[in-house]
Design a protein around this motif. Structure first.
Motif: not given
Length: 556
Positions: A464-469, A491-496, A547-548, A550-556
């Motif tokens: 959840g929010a902790t993983a996002d942090a 959540q972590v993978a989406a930040q990559g 999720l992506m 929200n993390q600033g990653v532009t999905p396809a």
């Protein structure tokens, strides 16, 4: 920065070639797909201790090659120079594991020992995880981490210089005390021996001269009588008188001999000249052979005394003078020891004061930095849902050394009022991961030094929010550097910035592991799988896109 990793015949990896990029590199995959094997292979080429059996079944040997890019001031360059290895912008490590267990390593195509390999790896990669006994969990490195965080290089340099001065002062004092103690034990012998030697004062070459003089005087008694007789035979009562008579007689007869006696007269005159030279030589010899009998006694007495001292002290007679000078020097050391030791003791006292001042300055700076680090940790732990946890940097007196006399350890308490303890003893798996991440974020503010950081499932037990942090902090750590994270958290993978999926492939008789780089669409599918499980639905894909985004990653 790690650029490439090639793995051949290691465990269940047949052949694998990976290219890594700056920023946050994410590796995901199902449990048992081989993510840990990939890290084992990287650890193998870096010289880390790991599994004993690494070679893939059926292969003769396994091989791993890692390529790193070195910045102009990367610390690995100093290690290469010290080891006499080529220093280039690209660093290639290669290590082979034979089936019989033998391991061979190369650095830039030069054969190296495991020690050199491990020294390089310490400057290239940091591995952080719940079993991180090489990094943040190892208390032996906590003081260095605090010093780097506080930028205490100038104080450390001063402390090391003061320690070197103190060590030198103590060494000089201890050596002088030992010499004085040694001389003091033989003081009676030294004073007696110097007295004997000073009474005689032997000189180099004197023993040989005395021996020659003694032999000459001993021989003189035997030959003096014969020499005296020869002197008489050559004098007026002998040859000289007879030749003078012959000249007088022949001279009276020469006027009546019609010149027949001129030549004989000249020959006799020449003979008389030679006879005169012979007489002078014999008389000189006779004078030399004439001596006071007491002189022989004095010569023998001194000769025997010199030889006796030489035997007594086990040196050559010609070396007695130097030997006496050495003994006098040792006595002088003893006689002057009080003043000399006082000077050395004063120097040691001054060195102790200098070291105390330098180490006290280090301690004060560390205590101040510890307060700042603890505050920074509190700020980092709150977003990780550990606002009630307490992180404390403990500084205790330790053994004095070049880097001061402080022992530093990082301790935690999961709740206020709970006892403090080591990170790996107090925190649970998920808590430990978050502590380590928060600590690394705080310490990274001092600079990463070009080190590639690897986080092995550091997000385990959080969501959840902790993983996002957690993901956001990993992404922040990766800015301007390189972070590799093995994760099960979407959540972590989406930040990559770069994403790979580890897959296990099975046939009837083989199992292999491979790593697949993911394009944007494949990333959505993978994160959707991580969210939904084996069955990936459109709803899961939509959640992955959200999720992506929200993390600033532009999905396809």
């Amino acid at each position: 920065m790690l650029r490439a990793l090639d793995v051949h015949d290691m465990l269940i990896i047949d052949r694998l070639a990976l290219g890594f990029q700056p920023g946050l590199n994410v590796l995901t995959g199902e449990t048992g797909a081989g993510k840990s094997i990939l890290l084992d292979s990287l650890g193998f080429v870096l010289g880390w201790r790991g599994r004993a059996e690494l070679v893939r079944q059926g292969a003769d040997h396994g091989e791993v090659t890692a390529e790193f890019e070195l910045s102009p001031h990367h610390p690995a360059r100093a290690v290469l120079e010290e080891a006499g290895l080529p220093v280039e912008d690209t660093l290639i490590l290669r290590r082979v594991n034979a089936r019989d267990g033998r391991k061979t390593a190369w650095v830039n195509d030069r054969r190296v020992s495991g020690e050199v390999l491990r020294a390089l790896s310490d400057t290239l990669v940091e591995l952080h995880g719940q079993h991180d006994d090489r990094g943040l969990l190892n208390p032996r490195g906590h003081r260095d981490m605090l010093d780097t965080y506080a930028d205490l290089q100038a104080l450390l340099t001063a402390s090391r210089a003061a320690w070197a001065g103190l060590s030198a002062a103590r060494k000089a004092l201890y050596a002088a005390e030992a010499r004085v103690a040694e001389v003091r034990q033989e003081e009676d012998y030294l004073r007696h021996a110097v007295g004997e030697l000073d009474a005689i004062m032997p000189e180099a070459g004197e023993e040989a001269a005395l021996d020659t003089a003694r032999r000459t005087m001993q021989a003189a008694e035997k030959i003096k009588t014969d020499v005296a007789r020869a002197s008489e035979a050559l004098g007026l009562q002998g040859a000289e008188g007879q030749m003078s008579d012959a000249v007088r007689w022949l001279g009276g007869a020469a006027d009546r001999a019609d010149g027949r006696l001129d030549a004989p007269l000249m020959a006799i005159e020449r003979a008389m000249l030679e006879l005169d030279a012979a007489q002078r030589g014999v008389l000189d010899a006779l004078d030399a052979l004439t001596f006071d009998p007491r002189a022989l006694e004095d010569t023998e007495e001194r000769l025997f005394a010199i030889r006796g001292l030489a035997r007594k002290h086990g040196v050559l007679a010609d070396d007695l003078g130097d030997f006496a000078a050495d003994l006098r020097g040792r006595l002088a050391l003893l006689d002057n020891s009080e003043r000399g030791l006082a000077d050395l003791q004063a120097a040691e006292t001054a060195a102790v004061a200098a070291y105390d001042a330098a180490s006290d300055a280090l301690t004060a700076a560390r205590r101040e930095a510890a307060v700042r680090l603890d505050a920074a940790m509190a700020a980092e732990l709150a977003p990780l849902k550990m606002e009630r946890a307490v992180f404390a940097t403990q500084i205790a007196p330790g053994t004095a050394g070049p880097d001061g006399r402080d022992e530093v350890s990082f301790t935690v308490a999961t709740n206020p009022g709970a006892p403090q303890g080591p990170l790996n003893k107090i925190a649970s798996g998920g808590e430990l991961s978050r502590f380590l991440l928060a600590l690394k974020v705080c310490l990274s503010q001092a600079g990463q030094g070009g080190v590639t950081m690897i986080f092995d499932e550091i997000d385990r037990g959080v969501g959840g929010a902790t993983a996002d942090a957690v993901g956001r902090r990993l992404a922040a750590l990766a800015q301007g550097g390189q972070v590799l994270v093995v994760t099960h958290s979407p959540q972590v993978a989406a930040q990559g910035a770069h994403h790979w999926r580890v897959e296990k492939r099975q046939t009837a008789d083989t199992t292999t592991s491979t790593v697949v780089p993911l394009d944007p669409q494949a990333r959505i599918d993978e994160i959707a799988r991580m969210l939904a499980g084996d069955t990936v639905t459109d709803a899961a894909r939509a959640a992955a896109r959200a999720l992506m985004a929200n993390q600033g990653v532009t999905p396809a």
